[in-house]
Design an enzyme around this catalytic site. Sequence first.
Site, mmCIF file in Angstrom:
data_model
loop_
_atom_site.group_PDB
_atom_site.id
_atom_site.type_symbol
_atom_site.label_atom_id
_atom_site.label_comp_id
_atom_site.label_asym_id
_atom_site.label_seq_id
_atom_site.Cartn_x
_atom_site.Cartn_y
_atom_site.Cartn_z
ATOM 1 N N HIS A 53 5.706 3.557 3.798
ATOM 2 C CA HIS A 53 6.122 2.198 3.474
ATOM 3 C C HIS A 53 5.924 2.003 1.969
ATOM 4 O O HIS A 53 5.277 2.823 1.303
ATOM 5 C CB HIS A 53 5.289 1.193 4.250
ATOM 6 C CG HIS A 53 5.686 1.073 5.687
ATOM 7 N ND1 HIS A 53 5.233 0.055 6.492
ATOM 8 C CD2 HIS A 53 6.500 1.824 6.464
ATOM 9 C CE1 HIS A 53 5.748 0.181 7.706
ATOM 10 N NE2 HIS A 53 6.506 1.253 7.710
ATOM 11 N N GLU A 55 4.033 -0.008 0.205
ATOM 12 C CA GLU A 55 2.630 -0.086 -0.221
ATOM 13 C C GLU A 55 1.964 1.286 -0.171
ATOM 14 O O GLU A 55 1.199 1.652 -1.071
ATOM 15 C CB GLU A 55 1.850 -1.065 0.666
ATOM 16 C CG GLU A 55 2.368 -2.482 0.630
ATOM 17 C CD GLU A 55 3.404 -2.797 1.701
ATOM 18 O OE1 GLU A 55 3.545 -3.977 2.034
ATOM 19 O OE2 GLU A 55 4.089 -1.877 2.195
ATOM 20 N N SER A 80 5.939 -9.002 3.371
ATOM 21 C CA SER A 80 4.626 -9.161 3.988
ATOM 22 C C SER A 80 4.155 -7.837 4.604
ATOM 23 O O SER A 80 4.906 -7.191 5.331
ATOM 24 C CB SER A 80 4.735 -10.248 5.066
ATOM 25 O OG SER A 80 3.489 -10.542 5.632
ATOM 26 N N CYS A 82 2.748 -4.876 6.794
ATOM 27 C CA CYS A 82 2.607 -4.576 8.225
ATOM 28 C C CYS A 82 1.144 -4.239 8.551
ATOM 29 O O CYS A 82 0.313 -4.108 7.649
ATOM 30 C CB CYS A 82 3.520 -3.403 8.584
ATOM 31 S SG CYS A 82 2.879 -1.820 8.002
ATOM 32 N N CYS A 85 -0.141 -1.050 6.583
ATOM 33 C CA CYS A 85 -0.404 -1.283 5.167
ATOM 34 C C CYS A 85 -1.572 -2.249 4.974
ATOM 35 O O CYS A 85 -2.396 -2.058 4.081
ATOM 36 C CB CYS A 85 0.863 -1.790 4.486
ATOM 37 S SG CYS A 85 2.195 -0.553 4.512
#
Length: 148
Positions: A53, A55, A80, A82, A85
């Site tokens: 992802h 991040e 936002s 998950c 993360c």
Amino acid sequence: MENDIQFLQAAFAEAQKGYDEGGIPIGSVLVHKGKIIGSGHNKRVQEGSVILHGEMDALQNAGRQPASVYKECVIYTTLSPCPMCSGTILLYGIPRVVVAENKTFMGDEEHLRSRGVEVDVLDHAGCYELMQKFIKEKPELWNEDIGV
């Protein structure tokens, strides 16, 4: 706030890279004492990864850091975070998360807040529009990314 916008723009540039590569347009930057030390974008499609992802890619690209550095960082993300993360943010003690938008997807913001992480949502229109465009074009990739 001015620095937040600057760093969020850097995360948005990463999201745009992901979109341009045919991937999921989510970007992130990790900032330590006013300097970007890691940047990245979602590369699940590009690298066939289950965990990259935005991040996670930014953290990976920051390289191995001492715990003291993470505790002084801010992570900026275009969407936002998950549960995966968010768990990583908690694991490394990152005290602040700046989110571009959470209308497309509401991650684990409340869990982060309940553990003392400051979470600020800036409602960045460009990030929202890019995500909506992507979801309209590739709904199957979006559903895969969020585990639907």
